[in-house]
Design an enzyme around this catalytic site. Structure first.
Site, PDB file in Angstrom:
ATOM      1  N   ILE A   1       0.845  -1.197   0.000  1.00  0.00           N
ATOM      2  CA  ILE A   1       0.000   0.000   0.000  1.00  0.00           C
ATOM      3  C   ILE A   1       0.880   1.248   0.000  1.00  0.00           C
ATOM      4  O   ILE A   1       1.894   1.314   0.691  1.00  0.00           O
ATOM      5  CB  ILE A   1      -0.917   0.004   1.250  1.00  0.00           C
ATOM      6  CG1 ILE A   1      -1.753  -1.273   1.304  1.00  0.00           C
ATOM      7  CG2 ILE A   1      -1.790   1.249   1.305  1.00  0.00           C
ATOM      8  CD1 ILE A   1      -2.633  -1.520   0.102  1.00  0.00           C
ATOM      9  N   ASP A   2       0.465   2.258  -0.779  1.00  0.00           N
ATOM     10  CA  ASP A   2       1.223   3.516  -0.811  1.00  0.00           C
ATOM     11  C   ASP A   2       0.556   4.580   0.067  1.00  0.00           C
ATOM     12  O   ASP A   2      -0.417   4.292   0.773  1.00  0.00           O
ATOM     13  CB  ASP A   2       1.421   4.001  -2.250  1.00  0.00           C
ATOM     14  CG  ASP A   2       0.129   4.363  -2.963  1.00  0.00           C
ATOM     15  OD1 ASP A   2      -0.906   4.588  -2.290  1.00  0.00           O
ATOM     16  OD2 ASP A   2       0.149   4.445  -4.200  1.00  0.00           O
ATOM     17  N   VAL A   3       1.069   5.799   0.029  1.00  0.00           N
ATOM     18  CA  VAL A   3       0.565   6.876   0.886  1.00  0.00           C
ATOM     19  C   VAL A   3      -0.878   7.252   0.570  1.00  0.00           C
ATOM     20  O   VAL A   3      -1.542   7.905   1.376  1.00  0.00           O
ATOM     21  CB  VAL A   3       1.463   8.140   0.806  1.00  0.00           C
ATOM     22  CG1 VAL A   3       2.852   7.850   1.334  1.00  0.00           C
ATOM     23  CG2 VAL A   3       1.514   8.686  -0.607  1.00  0.00           C
ATOM     24  N   ASN A   4      -1.392   6.850  -0.586  1.00  0.00           N
ATOM     25  CA  ASN A   4      -2.775   7.134  -0.954  1.00  0.00           C
ATOM     26  C   ASN A   4      -3.757   6.093  -0.413  1.00  0.00           C
ATOM     27  O   ASN A   4      -4.955   6.189  -0.659  1.00  0.00           O
ATOM     28  CB  ASN A   4      -2.911   7.225  -2.476  1.00  0.00           C
ATOM     29  CG  ASN A   4      -2.119   8.378  -3.042  1.00  0.00           C
ATOM     30  OD1 ASN A   4      -2.133   9.471  -2.496  1.00  0.00           O
ATOM     31  ND2 ASN A   4      -1.411   8.127  -4.130  1.00  0.00           N
TER      32      ASN A   4
ATOM     33  N   HIS B   1      -3.897   2.865  -1.226  1.00  0.00           N
ATOM     34  CA  HIS B   1      -4.216   1.771  -2.143  1.00  0.00           C
ATOM     35  C   HIS B   1      -2.916   1.141  -2.658  1.00  0.00           C
ATOM     36  O   HIS B   1      -1.829   1.611  -2.348  1.00  0.00           O
ATOM     37  CB  HIS B   1      -5.112   2.236  -3.291  1.00  0.00           C
ATOM     38  CG  HIS B   1      -4.554   3.350  -4.101  1.00  0.00           C
ATOM     39  ND1 HIS B   1      -5.321   4.366  -4.596  1.00  0.00           N
ATOM     40  CD2 HIS B   1      -3.305   3.646  -4.527  1.00  0.00           C
ATOM     41  CE1 HIS B   1      -4.587   5.215  -5.286  1.00  0.00           C
ATOM     42  NE2 HIS B   1      -3.364   4.785  -5.258  1.00  0.00           N
TER      43      HIS B   1
END
Length: 133
Positions: A14-17, A19
């Site tokens: 998962i990234d900072v967004n 997702h």
């Protein structure tokens, strides 16, 4: 032959967004291709015995729906078309409700292990594309 690999999205993907990071989709697709090769009986050892390796030379990917931690995903891989030294696999990534999250066209080349140059797709791999020509 179509092959399906089921996975679950982990927190490290998962990234900072919030997702799945776009680069992880490429990794998922690679897992799907490896599963396809193993299922159709073309493991790394088989390719080595034939004197070839496969090299991915192009990936065209469409990101269609975000995936999140804990999502259950299915990676579907199937032969699309074959040339003299290259072949194309179609891959699709679905969530557990059957929604298409990503799809890709992946082009690979068969490379001679010794010369490191492209060479004709070996017969065992060609056979998997017979109905696709």
């Amino acid at each position: 032959m179509e092959v399906r690999l089921d996975i679950i999205v982990r927190s490290t993907e998962i990234d900072v967004n919030g997702h799945v990071n776009n680069a992880k989709y490429l990794e998922y697709l690679e897992w799907g291709r490896e599963e396809w090769y193993d299922t159709v009986g073309l493991s790394y050892q088989i390719f080595t015995s034939l004197g070839v390796q496969t090299v991915t030379v192009n990936i065209n990917i469409n990101y269609r729906k975000e995936c999140k931690q804990g999502d259950k995903l299915s990676i579907v891989t199937r032969p699309e078309k074959m040339g003299r030294t290259s072949f194309v696999l179609k891959q699709e990534l679905y969530n557990e409700t059957g929604e298409l999250c990503a799809d890709a066209i992946v082009t690979s080349v068969t490379m001679d292990i010794q010369s490191r140059k492209s060479r004709e797709v070996p017969e065992p791999l060609q056979k998997l594309f017979i109905n696709k020509q």
